[in-house]
Scaffold this active site. Sequence first.
Site, PDB file in Angstrom:
ATOM      1  N   ASP A  38     -45.551  -3.541  -2.752  1.00 59.21           N
ATOM      2  CA  ASP A  38     -45.611  -2.094  -2.993  1.00 59.21           C
ATOM      3  C   ASP A  38     -44.624  -1.247  -2.177  1.00 59.21           C
ATOM      4  O   ASP A  38     -44.679  -0.026  -2.228  1.00 59.21           O
ATOM      5  CB  ASP A  38     -47.034  -1.536  -2.746  1.00 59.21           C
ATOM      6  CG  ASP A  38     -47.964  -1.922  -3.864  1.00 59.21           C
ATOM      7  OD1 ASP A  38     -47.485  -2.414  -4.898  1.00 59.21           O
ATOM      8  OD2 ASP A  38     -49.186  -1.726  -3.696  1.00 59.21           O
ATOM      9  N   HIS A 242     -22.603 -12.695  14.374  1.00 60.63           N
ATOM     10  CA  HIS A 242     -23.473 -11.816  13.584  1.00 60.63           C
ATOM     11  C   HIS A 242     -24.890 -11.797  14.156  1.00 60.63           C
ATOM     12  O   HIS A 242     -25.872 -11.965  13.449  1.00 60.63           O
ATOM     13  CB  HIS A 242     -23.477 -12.233  12.102  1.00 60.63           C
ATOM     14  CG  HIS A 242     -22.214 -11.849  11.399  1.00 60.63           C
ATOM     15  ND1 HIS A 242     -21.868 -12.319  10.161  1.00 60.63           N
ATOM     16  CD2 HIS A 242     -21.202 -11.022  11.768  1.00 60.63           C
ATOM     17  CE1 HIS A 242     -20.694 -11.793   9.804  1.00 60.63           C
ATOM     18  NE2 HIS A 242     -20.278 -11.013  10.765  1.00 60.63           N
ATOM     19  N   ASP A 259     -21.728  -3.801  17.590  1.00 57.19           N
ATOM     20  CA  ASP A 259     -20.969  -3.658  16.349  1.00 57.19           C
ATOM     21  C   ASP A 259     -21.844  -2.819  15.433  1.00 57.19           C
ATOM     22  O   ASP A 259     -22.867  -3.302  14.920  1.00 57.19           O
ATOM     23  CB  ASP A 259     -20.685  -5.046  15.753  1.00 57.19           C
ATOM     24  CG  ASP A 259     -19.769  -4.995  14.536  1.00 57.19           C
ATOM     25  OD1 ASP A 259     -19.622  -3.914  13.936  1.00 57.19           O
ATOM     26  OD2 ASP A 259     -19.210  -6.053  14.175  1.00 57.19           O
ATOM     27  N   ASP A 270     -16.991   1.104  10.696  1.00 59.55           N
ATOM     28  CA  ASP A 270     -17.260  -0.205  11.296  1.00 59.55           C
ATOM     29  C   ASP A 270     -16.576  -0.253  12.656  1.00 59.55           C
ATOM     30  O   ASP A 270     -15.350  -0.386  12.724  1.00 59.55           O
ATOM     31  CB  ASP A 270     -16.700  -1.278  10.339  1.00 59.55           C
ATOM     32  CG  ASP A 270     -17.042  -2.693  10.755  1.00 59.55           C
ATOM     33  OD1 ASP A 270     -17.769  -2.869  11.750  1.00 59.55           O
ATOM     34  OD2 ASP A 270     -16.568  -3.633  10.076  1.00 59.55           O
ATOM     35  N   HIS A 349     -12.390 -15.655  14.093  1.00 60.86           N
ATOM     36  CA  HIS A 349     -12.409 -14.854  12.861  1.00 60.86           C
ATOM     37  C   HIS A 349     -11.057 -14.171  12.690  1.00 60.86           C
ATOM     38  O   HIS A 349     -10.200 -14.273  13.558  1.00 60.86           O
ATOM     39  CB  HIS A 349     -13.549 -13.828  12.898  1.00 60.86           C
ATOM     40  CG  HIS A 349     -13.520 -12.903  14.088  1.00 60.86           C
ATOM     41  ND1 HIS A 349     -12.662 -11.837  14.188  1.00 60.86           N
ATOM     42  CD2 HIS A 349     -14.250 -12.900  15.236  1.00 60.86           C
ATOM     43  CE1 HIS A 349     -12.887 -11.204  15.326  1.00 60.86           C
ATOM     44  NE2 HIS A 349     -13.829 -11.839  16.001  1.00 60.86           N
ATOM     45  N   HIS A 353     -10.599  -6.580   7.880  1.00 61.01           N
ATOM     46  CA  HIS A 353     -10.918  -6.646   6.438  1.00 61.01           C
ATOM     47  C   HIS A 353     -10.739  -5.251   5.878  1.00 61.01           C
ATOM     48  O   HIS A 353     -10.732  -4.258   6.619  1.00 61.01           O
ATOM     49  CB  HIS A 353     -12.369  -7.134   6.251  1.00 61.01           C
ATOM     50  CG  HIS A 353     -13.371  -6.415   7.114  1.00 61.01           C
ATOM     51  ND1 HIS A 353     -13.873  -5.179   6.797  1.00 61.01           N
ATOM     52  CD2 HIS A 353     -13.938  -6.733   8.316  1.00 61.01           C
ATOM     53  CE1 HIS A 353     -14.722  -4.785   7.738  1.00 61.01           C
ATOM     54  NE2 HIS A 353     -14.769  -5.700   8.688  1.00 61.01           N
ATOM     55  N   HIS A 360     -17.204  -4.563   3.951  1.00 57.80           N
ATOM     56  CA  HIS A 360     -16.166  -5.549   3.617  1.00 57.80           C
ATOM     57  C   HIS A 360     -15.721  -5.174   2.211  1.00 57.80           C
ATOM     58  O   HIS A 360     -16.291  -5.625   1.228  1.00 57.80           O
ATOM     59  CB  HIS A 360     -16.720  -6.977   3.655  1.00 57.80           C
ATOM     60  CG  HIS A 360     -17.013  -7.447   5.048  1.00 57.80           C
ATOM     61  ND1 HIS A 360     -17.485  -8.692   5.341  1.00 57.80           N
ATOM     62  CD2 HIS A 360     -16.879  -6.826   6.242  1.00 57.80           C
ATOM     63  CE1 HIS A 360     -17.643  -8.819   6.658  1.00 57.80           C
ATOM     64  NE2 HIS A 360     -17.287  -7.694   7.219  1.00 57.80           N
ATOM     65  N   GLU A 383     -10.110  -5.726  14.431  1.00 57.04           N
ATOM     66  CA  GLU A 383     -11.230  -6.147  15.267  1.00 57.04           C
ATOM     67  C   GLU A 383     -11.038  -7.522  15.914  1.00 57.04           C
ATOM     68  O   GLU A 383     -11.827  -8.438  15.674  1.00 57.04           O
ATOM     69  CB  GLU A 383     -12.515  -6.143  14.448  1.00 57.04           C
ATOM     70  CG  GLU A 383     -12.436  -6.889  13.121  1.00 57.04           C
ATOM     71  CD  GLU A 383     -13.790  -6.898  12.415  1.00 57.04           C
ATOM     72  OE1 GLU A 383     -14.769  -7.332  13.043  1.00 57.04           O
ATOM     73  OE2 GLU A 383     -13.853  -6.488  11.249  1.00 57.04           O
ATOM     74  N   TYR A 387     -14.350 -15.017  22.545  1.00 55.49           N
ATOM     75  CA  TYR A 387     -15.729 -15.409  22.820  1.00 55.49           C
ATOM     76  C   TYR A 387     -15.703 -16.755  23.537  1.00 55.49           C
ATOM     77  O   TYR A 387     -15.240 -17.747  22.970  1.00 55.49           O
ATOM     78  CB  TYR A 387     -16.525 -15.532  21.506  1.00 55.49           C
ATOM     79  CG  TYR A 387     -16.273 -14.373  20.569  1.00 55.49           C
ATOM     80  CD1 TYR A 387     -17.085 -13.244  20.599  1.00 55.49           C
ATOM     81  CD2 TYR A 387     -15.185 -14.396  19.672  1.00 55.49           C
ATOM     82  CE1 TYR A 387     -16.833 -12.161  19.751  1.00 55.49           C
ATOM     83  CE2 TYR A 387     -14.929 -13.327  18.828  1.00 55.49           C
ATOM     84  CZ  TYR A 387     -15.750 -12.206  18.870  1.00 55.49           C
ATOM     85  OH  TYR A 387     -15.491 -11.143  18.036  1.00 55.49           O
ATOM     86  N   ARG A 405     -15.414  -8.025  21.616  1.00 54.51           N
ATOM     87  CA  ARG A 405     -14.706  -7.628  20.386  1.00 54.51           C
ATOM     88  C   ARG A 405     -14.479  -6.128  20.483  1.00 54.51           C
ATOM     89  O   ARG A 405     -15.332  -5.397  21.004  1.00 54.51           O
ATOM     90  CB  ARG A 405     -15.536  -7.984  19.140  1.00 54.51           C
ATOM     91  CG  ARG A 405     -14.879  -7.550  17.846  1.00 54.51           C
ATOM     92  CD  ARG A 405     -15.467  -8.225  16.583  1.00 54.51           C
ATOM     93  NE  ARG A 405     -16.831  -7.856  16.292  1.00 54.51           N
ATOM     94  CZ  ARG A 405     -17.893  -8.641  16.474  1.00 54.51           C
ATOM     95  NH1 ARG A 405     -17.745  -9.860  16.969  1.00 54.51           N
ATOM     96  NH2 ARG A 405     -19.107  -8.230  16.185  1.00 54.51           N
ATOM     97  N   GLU A 407     -13.246  -3.033  17.868  1.00 52.51           N
ATOM     98  CA  GLU A 407     -12.997  -2.807  16.435  1.00 52.51           C
ATOM     99  C   GLU A 407     -12.850  -1.324  16.118  1.00 52.51           C
ATOM    100  O   GLU A 407     -13.684  -0.513  16.513  1.00 52.51           O
ATOM    101  CB  GLU A 407     -14.169  -3.393  15.619  1.00 52.51           C
ATOM    102  CG  GLU A 407     -14.078  -3.091  14.137  1.00 52.51           C
ATOM    103  CD  GLU A 407     -15.136  -3.822  13.310  1.00 52.51           C
ATOM    104  OE1 GLU A 407     -16.235  -4.089  13.844  1.00 52.51           O
ATOM    105  OE2 GLU A 407     -14.859  -4.122  12.139  1.00 52.51           O
TER     106      GLU A 407
HETATM  107  N1  GLY Z   1     -19.635  -5.437  11.033  1.00 48.75           N
HETATM  108  C1  GLY Z   1     -19.138  -6.465  10.260  1.00 48.75           C
HETATM  109  C2  GLY Z   1     -17.750  -6.735  10.581  1.00 48.75           C
HETATM  110  O1  GLY Z   1     -17.270  -6.308  11.606  1.00 48.75           O
HETATM  111  O2  GLY Z   1     -17.035  -7.298   9.812  1.00 48.75           O
HETATM  112 MN    MN Z   2     -17.961  -4.646  12.710  1.00 48.07          MN
HETATM  113 MN    MN Z   3     -15.579  -5.355  10.618  1.00 46.19          MN
END
Ligand code: GLY
Ligand code: MN
Ligand code: MN
Length: 446
Positions: A38, A242, A259, A270, A349, A353, A360, A383, A387, A405, A407
């Site tokens: 619900d 993540h 983040d 972001d 990474h 993006h 994304h 970004e 690590y 990081r 970004e």
């Molecule tokens: N917050 C997701 C990324 O940085 O791609």
């Molecule tokens: Mn991010």
């Molecule tokens: Mn990002």
Amino acid sequence: MSVTKKEYARRRTTLMGLMGVNSIAILPAAREKIRSRDTEYHFRQDSDFYYLTGFDEPDAVLVLLPERPHGEYVLFCRDRDPAKEIWDGYRAGPDGACEKFGADDAFPIDDIDEILPGLLEGRERMYYSLGRDADFDGRLMSWVDGLRAQASSGAYPPGDFLDLDHLLHDMRLFKSAAEQKVMQRAGEISSLAHRRAMQSCQPGMMEYQLEAELLHEFAVNGARHAAYTTIVGGGKNSCILHYIDNSEVLRSGDLVLIDAGCEYKGYASDITRTFPVNGKFTPAQKALYEVVLAMQEAAIEAIKPGNHWDEPHEVSVRVATSGLVRLGILAGDVDELIACGAYKKFYMHRVGHWIGLDVHDVGDYKVGEQWRVLEPGMAMTVEPGLYIAPNDESVARKWRGIGIRIEDDVVVTKTGYHLLTNAPKTVNEIECLMQEVEAIENFALV
Ligand code: GLY
Ligand code: MN
Ligand code: MN
């Protein structure tokens, strides 16, 4: 500062120009999703649907029919229903779809089975994004099959089925002036939220309490929702890319990686910032932080028209590798270490993006085999991160468990880039901001 009705109309006209005559495009809206019995998740419109309509209701279908004499823009939507509206809120209804959202023709969604086959009939090419909504895929195929069954009596079903994403996502990749303004505001609000997190951070707080500070700042500034689940990782949690549990205590002497970005008028921001829980970087934290900051600065400087998508990433890899060698975390020749990808253990990474209606965002990163060349209006994140796993015995103990990081969001301009975000970033800016708060608190105690 919003996308106007005129701009939505321009987008539809552009798309129909690309589709050509004798074609049809069909796009279902997002559906409501149950969270638990619900109760539903807050509704979020499908980004493609929203891009072309600005219409924010579920149970709707957009149909575009270039050069149809009775109207090119047809919207199916929920009918008005006073009894249901008392519970769930107002609906535009077909009349509102025409008056407020500029549809040429609008029908109740419950009538789609009777009406849509007639719109499909006689159109040679059908543009549709197959595979996103299995139920709707099936219904669409049943309408086409129905027409095929009537072919002997003269019905003319579409014969070419084309991917709508290809045309639409290339349009979405280039942000208009209005979109850039909205994204700038999204970036400002998220920057304020990161500043607030730095100002309110104290050893002993829970990670989710910092998350609450960010969400508060988003909402009071008109951005009700986060664009994605907020990441607040203290200490070794900063090494989990993540990490969204946000359930542990923040400890003095650790860094915290946040983040977080808001969604404002449909557009994402972001931002990642990493700062010391107690307001002062240790020498090891500072040394690694300076490398990530240099990676980011170099990557941002590589953003300009004519450079290709991968250049900022390549630059960040070079700065990372030489920095890691300088700190003694990697050993060897920088070119050889880059060639064998030694940095990937610490920088796993890519540098960024596309960003837009989706965090994304859509758009191809390659054209054929080649990286895409940057052009004005493209928006992206930058970004880089480093690590050092908590259990990595190949590096000195002082580095272990540090994750950093940084970004920001940028848009490509005619001559280079424009930053959409501006949260404190240098060691000095962060320490000054956090110590300012401490000084005020100490003053209040005397
Ligand atoms: N917050 C997701 C990324 O940085 O791609
Ligand atoms: Mn991010
Ligand atoms: Mn990002």
